[in-house]
Motif scaffolding. Structure first.
Motif, PDB file in Angstrom:
ATOM      1  N   PRO A  33      21.731 -38.828  15.424  1.00 26.60           N
ATOM      2  CA  PRO A  33      22.236 -40.104  15.924  1.00 26.60           C
ATOM      3  C   PRO A  33      21.392 -40.545  17.109  1.00 26.60           C
ATOM      4  O   PRO A  33      20.985 -39.728  17.930  1.00 26.60           O
ATOM      5  CB  PRO A  33      23.666 -39.775  16.354  1.00 26.60           C
ATOM      6  N   GLY A  34      21.079 -41.796  17.177  1.00 28.90           N
ATOM      7  CA  GLY A  34      20.281 -42.254  18.294  1.00 28.90           C
ATOM      8  C   GLY A  34      18.947 -42.822  17.876  1.00 28.90           C
ATOM      9  O   GLY A  34      18.673 -43.006  16.698  1.00 28.90           O
ATOM     10  N   LYS A  35      18.125 -43.061  18.861  1.00 28.83           N
ATOM     11  CA  LYS A  35      16.889 -43.796  18.650  1.00 28.83           C
ATOM     12  C   LYS A  35      15.815 -42.989  17.947  1.00 28.83           C
ATOM     13  O   LYS A  35      15.009 -43.537  17.190  1.00 28.83           O
ATOM     14  CB  LYS A  35      16.349 -44.301  19.991  1.00 28.83           C
ATOM     15  N   SER A  36      15.746 -41.706  18.219  1.00 28.45           N
ATOM     16  CA  SER A  36      14.659 -40.920  17.650  1.00 28.45           C
ATOM     17  C   SER A  36      15.146 -39.530  17.268  1.00 28.45           C
ATOM     18  O   SER A  36      16.181 -39.076  17.735  1.00 28.45           O
ATOM     19  CB  SER A  36      13.496 -40.815  18.634  1.00 28.45           C
ATOM     20  N   ILE A  37      14.373 -38.868  16.418  1.00 24.99           N
ATOM     21  CA  ILE A  37      14.728 -37.531  15.947  1.00 24.99           C
ATOM     22  C   ILE A  37      14.359 -36.532  17.023  1.00 24.99           C
ATOM     23  O   ILE A  37      13.361 -36.673  17.723  1.00 24.99           O
ATOM     24  CB  ILE A  37      13.996 -37.233  14.615  1.00 24.99           C
ATOM     25  N   SER A  38      15.190 -35.537  17.201  1.00 27.89           N
ATOM     26  CA  SER A  38      14.899 -34.506  18.170  1.00 27.89           C
ATOM     27  C   SER A  38      14.220 -33.322  17.486  1.00 27.89           C
ATOM     28  O   SER A  38      14.050 -33.314  16.268  1.00 27.89           O
ATOM     29  CB  SER A  38      16.197 -34.043  18.848  1.00 27.89           C
ATOM     30  N   THR A  39      13.857 -32.317  18.253  1.00 22.47           N
ATOM     31  CA  THR A  39      13.258 -31.123  17.664  1.00 22.47           C
ATOM     32  C   THR A  39      14.306 -30.252  16.993  1.00 22.47           C
ATOM     33  O   THR A  39      13.964 -29.379  16.191  1.00 22.47           O
ATOM     34  CB  THR A  39      12.520 -30.300  18.735  1.00 22.47           C
ATOM     35  N   THR A  40      15.550 -30.487  17.310  1.00 18.67           N
ATOM     36  CA  THR A  40      16.651 -29.752  16.682  1.00 18.67           C
ATOM     37  C   THR A  40      17.683 -30.756  16.195  1.00 18.67           C
ATOM     38  O   THR A  40      18.741 -30.932  16.794  1.00 18.67           O
ATOM     39  CB  THR A  40      17.294 -28.765  17.676  1.00 18.67           C
ATOM     40  N   PRO A  41      17.402 -31.417  15.098  1.00 15.15           N
ATOM     41  CA  PRO A  41      18.315 -32.435  14.592  1.00 15.15           C
ATOM     42  C   PRO A  41      19.717 -31.907  14.309  1.00 15.15           C
ATOM     43  O   PRO A  41      19.887 -30.741  13.982  1.00 15.15           O
ATOM     44  CB  PRO A  41      17.634 -32.895  13.298  1.00 15.15           C
ATOM     45  N   GLY A  42      20.668 -32.808  14.388  1.00 15.91           N
ATOM     46  CA  GLY A  42      22.044 -32.378  14.199  1.00 15.91           C
ATOM     47  C   GLY A  42      22.432 -32.159  12.748  1.00 15.91           C
ATOM     48  O   GLY A  42      23.371 -31.416  12.459  1.00 15.91           O
ATOM     49  N   TYR A  43      21.698 -32.793  11.840  1.00 12.73           N
ATOM     50  CA  TYR A  43      22.064 -32.727  10.430  1.00 12.73           C
ATOM     51  C   TYR A  43      20.837 -32.412   9.591  1.00 12.73           C
ATOM     52  O   TYR A  43      19.760 -32.960   9.834  1.00 12.73           O
ATOM     53  CB  TYR A  43      22.682 -34.047   9.970  1.00 12.73           C
ATOM     54  N   TRP A  44      21.049 -31.549   8.589  1.00 20.45           N
ATOM     55  CA  TRP A  44      19.964 -31.100   7.723  1.00 20.45           C
ATOM     56  C   TRP A  44      20.374 -31.183   6.257  1.00 20.45           C
ATOM     57  O   TRP A  44      21.540 -30.982   5.922  1.00 20.45           O
ATOM     58  CB  TRP A  44      19.610 -29.640   8.025  1.00 20.45           C
ATOM     59  N   GLY A  45      19.387 -31.458   5.409  1.00 21.97           N
ATOM     60  CA  GLY A  45      19.595 -31.303   3.988  1.00 21.97           C
ATOM     61  C   GLY A  45      19.353 -29.863   3.583  1.00 21.97           C
ATOM     62  O   GLY A  45      19.017 -29.008   4.415  1.00 21.97           O
ATOM     63  N   GLN A  46      19.478 -29.607   2.288  1.00 25.22           N
ATOM     64  CA  GLN A  46      19.339 -28.240   1.790  1.00 25.22           C
ATOM     65  C   GLN A  46      17.892 -27.854   1.535  1.00 25.22           C
ATOM     66  O   GLN A  46      17.584 -26.676   1.369  1.00 25.22           O
ATOM     67  CB  GLN A  46      20.153 -28.061   0.498  1.00 25.22           C
ATOM     68  N   GLY A  47      17.012 -28.833   1.516  1.00 27.53           N
ATOM     69  CA  GLY A  47      15.592 -28.568   1.323  1.00 27.53           C
ATOM     70  C   GLY A  47      15.156 -28.728  -0.122  1.00 27.53           C
ATOM     71  O   GLY A  47      15.934 -28.527  -1.054  1.00 27.53           O
ATOM     72  N   THR A  48      13.897 -29.098  -0.287  1.00 26.28           N
ATOM     73  CA  THR A  48      13.314 -29.207  -1.614  1.00 26.28           C
ATOM     74  C   THR A  48      11.908 -28.608  -1.567  1.00 26.28           C
ATOM     75  O   THR A  48      11.159 -28.840  -0.622  1.00 26.28           O
ATOM     76  CB  THR A  48      13.285 -30.666  -2.100  1.00 26.28           C
ATOM     77  N   GLN A  49      11.560 -27.830  -2.569  1.00 30.11           N
ATOM     78  CA  GLN A  49      10.297 -27.112  -2.588  1.00 30.11           C
ATOM     79  C   GLN A  49       9.164 -28.015  -3.045  1.00 30.11           C
ATOM     80  O   GLN A  49       9.275 -28.703  -4.077  1.00 30.11           O
ATOM     81  CB  GLN A  49      10.383 -25.906  -3.515  1.00 30.11           C
ATOM     82  N   VAL A  50       8.088 -27.989  -2.291  1.00 30.43           N
ATOM     83  CA  VAL A  50       6.850 -28.654  -2.684  1.00 30.43           C
ATOM     84  C   VAL A  50       5.767 -27.582  -2.744  1.00 30.43           C
ATOM     85  O   VAL A  50       5.534 -26.872  -1.762  1.00 30.43           O
ATOM     86  CB  VAL A  50       6.452 -29.754  -1.681  1.00 30.43           C
ATOM     87  N   THR A  51       5.135 -27.486  -3.884  1.00 32.37           N
ATOM     88  CA  THR A  51       4.069 -26.509  -4.065  1.00 32.37           C
ATOM     89  C   THR A  51       2.815 -27.239  -4.521  1.00 32.37           C
ATOM     90  O   THR A  51       2.845 -27.983  -5.502  1.00 32.37           O
ATOM     91  CB  THR A  51       4.454 -25.444  -5.104  1.00 32.37           C
ATOM     92  N   VAL A  52       1.731 -27.022  -3.783  1.00 30.62           N
ATOM     93  CA  VAL A  52       0.462 -27.671  -4.093  1.00 30.62           C
ATOM     94  C   VAL A  52      -0.536 -26.595  -4.492  1.00 30.62           C
ATOM     95  O   VAL A  52      -0.876 -25.722  -3.685  1.00 30.62           O
ATOM     96  CB  VAL A  52      -0.067 -28.465  -2.894  1.00 30.62           C
ATOM     97  N   SER A  53      -0.996 -26.665  -5.717  1.00 26.90           N
ATOM     98  CA  SER A  53      -1.954 -25.676  -6.201  1.00 26.90           C
ATOM     99  C   SER A  53      -3.378 -26.167  -5.973  1.00 26.90           C
ATOM    100  O   SER A  53      -3.644 -27.369  -5.991  1.00 26.90           O
ATOM    101  CB  SER A  53      -1.727 -25.397  -7.677  1.00 26.90           C
ATOM    102  N   SER A  54      -4.273 -25.228  -5.773  1.00 28.39           N
ATOM    103  CA  SER A  54      -5.674 -25.592  -5.504  1.00 28.39           C
ATOM    104  C   SER A  54      -6.469 -25.708  -6.799  1.00 28.39           C
ATOM    105  O   SER A  54      -6.018 -25.353  -7.860  1.00 28.39           O
ATOM    106  CB  SER A  54      -6.308 -24.544  -4.596  1.00 28.39           C
TER     107      SER A  54
END
Length: 121
Positions: A100-121
């Protein structure tokens, strides 16, 4: 409170593009600054990119400048992460975050569960 659900992760090749989405619940989405963080195996979670409540300001980690962009659609309660020219070092679990507020902090109050991104060479 806000609940966040990410989507759009997957396996791509170096140089490809990928767009992540983060859908937020609640009717006060526009009251939250939004951002993306990532965590690679064996590393700490790090800031990637963020956007202000109105979408008028954006903030980038140096490692993604010129390649990643963030946008939001307050009418759809959704924030997007467009990733271009992906590199193997972009491989990580990507987390959507809200503060909440103007900008994101280094420790946000709310998080999603995450999604995997894998980049192969």
């Amino acid at each position: 409170q806000v609940q966040l659900v990410e989507s759009g992760g997957g396996l791509v090749q170096a140089g490809d593009s990928l767009r992540l989405s983060c859908a937020a619940s609640g009717r006060t989405f526009s009251s939250y600054a939004m951002g993306w963080f990532r965590q690679a195996p064996g590393k700490e979670r790090e800031f990637v990119i963020a956007i202000s409540r109105s979408g008028g300001s954006t903030y980038y980690a140096d490692s993604v400048k010129g390649r990643f962009t963030i946008s939001r659609d307050n009418a759809k309660n959704t924030v997007y992460l467009q990733m271009n020219s992906l590199k193997p070092e972009d491989t990580a679990v990507y987390y959507c975050a809200a503060d909440p507020g103007k900008s994101i902090s280094t420790t946000p109050g709310y998080w999603g569960q995450g999604t995997q991104v894998t980049v192969s060479s």
